[in-house]
Design an enzyme around this catalytic site. Structure first.
Site, short mmCIF file in Angstrom:
data_model
loop_
_atom_site.label_atom_id
_atom_site.label_comp_id
_atom_site.label_asym_id
_atom_site.label_seq_id
_atom_site.Cartn_x
_atom_site.Cartn_y
_atom_site.Cartn_z
N CYS A 126 -12.56 -11.37 -4.50
CA CYS A 126 -14.21 -11.87 -4.08
C CYS A 126 -14.21 -12.34 -2.87
O CYS A 126 -13.07 -12.83 -2.65
CB CYS A 126 -15.14 -11.19 -5.16
SG CYS A 126 -14.62 -10.69 -6.81
N ARG A 142 -12.26 -7.42 0.99
CA ARG A 142 -11.58 -8.68 -0.56
C ARG A 142 -12.42 -8.20 -2.10
O ARG A 142 -12.09 -8.67 -2.88
CB ARG A 142 -11.83 -10.08 -0.41
CG ARG A 142 -10.77 -11.45 0.62
CD ARG A 142 -11.37 -12.03 0.75
NE ARG A 142 -11.08 -13.13 -0.65
CZ ARG A 142 -10.06 -13.13 -0.48
NH1 ARG A 142 -8.94 -13.84 0.79
NH2 ARG A 142 -9.71 -14.09 -1.72
N TRP A 145 -14.81 -7.71 -6.32
CA TRP A 145 -14.00 -6.86 -6.91
C TRP A 145 -14.23 -6.88 -8.46
O TRP A 145 -13.82 -8.58 -9.04
CB TRP A 145 -12.79 -6.93 -5.73
CG TRP A 145 -12.09 -5.79 -6.56
CD1 TRP A 145 -11.80 -4.72 -6.11
CD2 TRP A 145 -11.17 -6.01 -7.44
NE1 TRP A 145 -10.45 -3.87 -7.23
CE2 TRP A 145 -10.39 -4.57 -7.74
CE3 TRP A 145 -10.87 -6.77 -8.73
CZ2 TRP A 145 -9.59 -4.52 -8.87
CZ3 TRP A 145 -9.31 -6.72 -9.57
CH2 TRP A 145 -9.24 -5.48 -9.62
N ASN A 155 -15.63 -16.97 -6.90
CA ASN A 155 -13.92 -16.23 -6.85
C ASN A 155 -12.88 -16.31 -8.55
O ASN A 155 -12.88 -17.40 -8.14
CB ASN A 155 -13.30 -16.06 -5.50
CG ASN A 155 -13.97 -15.43 -4.41
OD1 ASN A 155 -15.31 -14.63 -4.84
ND2 ASN A 155 -13.91 -15.69 -3.18
N GLY A 156 -12.36 -15.50 -8.64
CA GLY A 156 -11.80 -15.21 -9.74
C GLY A 156 -11.70 -15.59 -11.08
O GLY A 156 -12.31 -14.24 -11.44
N GLU A 211 7.73 1.82 -1.70
CA GLU A 211 6.86 1.21 -0.45
C GLU A 211 6.35 2.68 -0.40
O GLU A 211 5.25 2.52 -0.26
CB GLU A 211 7.36 0.77 0.37
CG GLU A 211 6.48 0.14 1.29
CD GLU A 211 5.40 -0.66 0.74
OE1 GLU A 211 4.18 -0.66 1.52
OE2 GLU A 211 5.57 -1.16 -0.15
N LYS A 253 2.35 3.52 -1.16
CA LYS A 253 1.18 4.02 -0.04
C LYS A 253 0.54 4.62 -0.05
O LYS A 253 -0.84 5.13 0.11
CB LYS A 253 2.11 3.80 1.29
CG LYS A 253 2.43 2.61 2.18
CD LYS A 253 0.95 1.87 2.19
CE LYS A 253 1.51 0.30 2.62
NZ LYS A 253 1.88 -0.60 0.79
N GLU A 296 -1.53 5.03 -2.92
CA GLU A 296 -2.42 4.25 -2.88
C GLU A 296 -4.62 3.64 -1.97
O GLU A 296 -5.49 3.61 -2.11
CB GLU A 296 -2.58 2.45 -3.05
CG GLU A 296 -2.03 1.78 -1.27
CD GLU A 296 -2.09 0.37 -1.68
OE1 GLU A 296 -1.83 0.09 -2.55
OE2 GLU A 296 -1.14 0.52 -0.22
N HIS A 301 18.72 12.90 -14.72
CA HIS A 301 17.99 12.30 -16.14
C HIS A 301 16.94 12.31 -15.94
O HIS A 301 16.36 11.53 -17.25
CB HIS A 301 19.00 11.03 -15.88
CG HIS A 301 20.69 10.77 -15.92
ND1 HIS A 301 21.08 10.75 -16.86
CD2 HIS A 301 20.60 10.36 -15.05
CE1 HIS A 301 21.83 10.75 -15.95
NE2 HIS A 301 22.14 10.25 -14.70
N LYS A 355 -7.41 -6.40 -1.14
CA LYS A 355 -6.88 -7.28 -0.26
C LYS A 355 -6.01 -8.55 -0.50
O LYS A 355 -4.80 -8.86 -1.23
CB LYS A 355 -6.67 -7.34 0.94
CG LYS A 355 -5.89 -8.01 1.96
CD LYS A 355 -5.08 -7.13 2.00
CE LYS A 355 -4.52 -7.24 3.63
NZ LYS A 355 -3.06 -6.20 3.19
#
Length: 610
Positions: free
Chosen positions: A2, A27, A75, A101-102, A483, A487, A490, A506, A605
């Site tokens: 956040c 954030r 967030w 935050n946290g 990667e 991308k 997301e 397989h 982020k």
């Protein structure tokens, strides 16, 4: 995950708080709120949704004429996004406000104890225990109450407390979650990240774990967790403030994709000897003997940084001939890894504040390993706690989906691999010079790919209705496929999976149906025949195949529906070039589907919680 802002000074606080929150919206963007003084009383305004909703609410209610306040963009972790769960949170009396935050890990037991003491709670959050604790321990001095609070809470936090009882004071504290104090002329700022204060000052204190900042009109005092004064150096910010703006691009992500040539060049700069024949890493303090004594490298990271680590494994084993393993940071501690003084642990984090990566770093040091950090943020927790640091000079990265941070992380992996190879003498000098020569060409080659982005845009727009997609490759191409897949899903919300191409038979072939897009990465020419066999397998099931290959590869056109060509480079370096069209593909697919490119749903982020 956040964003926190705070202001104390002579200017109206509300516009400064809102401006800071907008800079930190990457954030967290589930909800936002501010607390200010209004006629001597603490007033809280907050709402679920993005910051423009908070602005509208403030306009409707009338902005208080206050010169002190705190703000937060959230967030969600504990409790769904809602008006009630938004920050700031207050105590029973409404006289104390806190943003945080946290995660407070022992919040449940604290909440039950506070309820027994007569406190009433209204939200689902862990944060709400904090203002109640501040109220409980307040005896006329806010910083003393905050010190009492942090002695009782467990977890990670950046916290700012504010009370109408002391209308000229803000008290902030950090543990594991970043917090900076901006120093202006007769005004002071608080923020989770430097871009939020850059329009006002370039002088800041970067708080360390356990440090408390007391902001008053007379100045800022830094205390340790026991309340003793700390003599702290001022950090001078050298960024250009415009680096955190969009610069005419529609989205931060597109801007940051286009900034990659410069970011790559900056990250290479100063790490090559003047004759461009060898690598020089003055930041790495390992002696030649210590390097020769390394028996194992352990790379630890999360998300996109983890994918850079997968490339790093190939690079370090191939160039330096050191056994290398790659761990997802959130799993690292729980397998009780075998580490000792002959293990080099490489932690990779864009922000330098990733909670799981920090925990892994501390576990590695506890077990006696030497830790080298690859990060983009000077002064971050990772950079301060590691033994050695390789900075990725990518500049501020605002979009949630990482692009230039990833490619500069790859550059650092190559630099590290070549540097270790030099010292360990595992490569002939001529081969090192050849790879360095190709490294130096990468920024220009990335620009060539960007100049051709229209081709990628047209391909992306053809397949935006797909709900599933597969990425395949072998060797380094598989690492990049991971990667590329991340991308796409997301930011466009298309379900995408990456597979080592040889694994298709397989099980995964069961999911290949007519028309499903398959991205086939085929830059490793010693593996080309094998990869093309896998392409034929999916074509036989009527998949639509988009191939990525080096210029001059004419065979691939015979077997795929679309092809994206890349400038030729050394086989070890292809990952830097291959990922760029995959970033563009994800971006243009997301734009065509109308998603929020810079702020994809449910993501933030800087992941500062475990």
């Amino acid at each position: 995950m956040c964003g926190i802002v705070g202001y104390l000074g002579t200017q109206p606080a509300v516009p400064i708080l809102i401006e800071g929150l907008k800079k930190l919206e990457y954030r967290g963007y589930d909800s936002a709120g501010i607390a200010v003084l209004n006629g001597g009383n603490l007033t809280v305004t907050k709402s679920a949704g993005k910051i423009n909703l908070l602005e509208r609410l403030l306009q409707e209610e009338g902005c208080p004429d206050s010169h002190i306040g705190i703000g937060h963009t959230r967030w969600a972790t504990h409790g769904r996004p809602s008006d009630i769960n938004s920050h700031p949170h207050t105590d029973c009396t409404g006289e104390f406000a806190v943003v945080h935050n946290g995660i407070i890990e022992n919040y449940q037991s604290l909440k039950e104890w506070l309820q027994q003491e007569g406190h009433t709670f209204v939200s689902e959050t862990d944060t709400e225990v904090l203002p109640h604790l501040v109220e409980h321990f307040y005896r006329g001095d806010l910083e003393t109450a905050v010190l009492e609070v942090i002695s009782r809470v467990q977890g990670s936090y950046a916290m700012v407390a504010f009370t109408q009882k002391e209308p000229g004071k803000l008290v902030a504290v950090r543990k594991d979650s970043p917090l900076v104090v901006g120093l202006g002329e007769d005004e002071y700022f608080l923020a989770s990240d430097i871009p939020a204060i850059l329009n006002h000052t370039r002088r800041a204190y970067i708080l360390e774990d356990g440090e408390v900042a007391v902001l008053m009109a007379e100045g800022v005092q830094i205390l340790d967790q026991w309340g003793l004064p700390v003599d702290k150096p001022i950090f001078e910010v050298e960024w250009d403030a415009k680096a955190a703006e969009k610069g005419g691009y529609d989205h931060f992500m597109l801007k940051e994709i286009h900034e990659q040539p410069k970011a790559l060049k900056d990250t290479l700069s100063s790490r090559l000897t003047p004759d461009n024949r060898r690598i020089q890493l003055s930041e790495v303090k390992l002696t030649p003997q210590q390097i020769k004594n390394i028996r194992k490298v352990s790379i630890v990271a999360c998300g996109t940084a983890y994918h850079a680590g997968v490339v790093g494994k190939y690079v370090l084993e191939k160039l330096a001939r050191i056994p290398t393993e790659v761990d997802i940071a959130s799993e690292f501690r729980y397998r009780d890894p075998l580490l000792d003084e002959q293990t080099l642990v490489v932690v990779v984090s864009q922000s330098g504040e990733t909670a799981d990566t920090l925990a892994a770093l501390r576990e590695a040091k506890r077990k006696g390993a030497r830790v080298l950090a690859i990060t983009n943020v000077v002064g971050s927790s990772v950079s301060r706690e590691a033994d050695d640091v390789l900075y990725t000079w990518a500049g501020p990265e605002i979009a949630v989906a990482s692009t230039k941070a990833y490619t500069t992380q790859l550059i650092c992996m190559y630099l590290l691999g070549l540097y270790l190879a030099q010292v360990r003498e595992t490569l002939p000098e001529g081969e090192i010079e050849t790879i360095i020569d190709h490294l130096r060409q990468l920024p220009q080659q990335v620009q060539i790919i960007l100049d051709r982005e229209r081709v990628v845009k047209e391909i992306a727009e053809k397949y935006t209705q797909a709900e599933n997609c597969f990425f395949i490759g072998r060797g380094l191409d598989y690492a990049v496929a991971m990667e590329g897949s991340l991308k796409l899903k997301e930011i466009s919300y298309i379900h995408a999976e990456a597979y080592a191409a040889g694994e298709l038979k397989h099980g995964t072939l069961a999911l290949i149906v007519e028309g499903i897009p398959v991205l086939a990465i085929a830059t490793q020419e010693e593996l080309l025949e094998k990869t093309m066999s896998n392409v034929k397998e999916v074509k036989a099931r009527e998949a639509t195949v988009i191939g990525l290959a080096m210029e001059g590869n004419r065979e691939i056109k015979k077997s795929v529906d679309e092809v994206i060509y890349l400038p030729r480079t050394h086989a070890m370096l292809t990952s830097v070039l291959t990922v760029v069209p995959l970033q563009l593909l994800a971006y243009y697919a997301a734009v065509a589907r109308g998603t929020d490119v810079d702020q994809p749903r449910n993501l933030a982020k800087s992941v500062t919680v475990e």
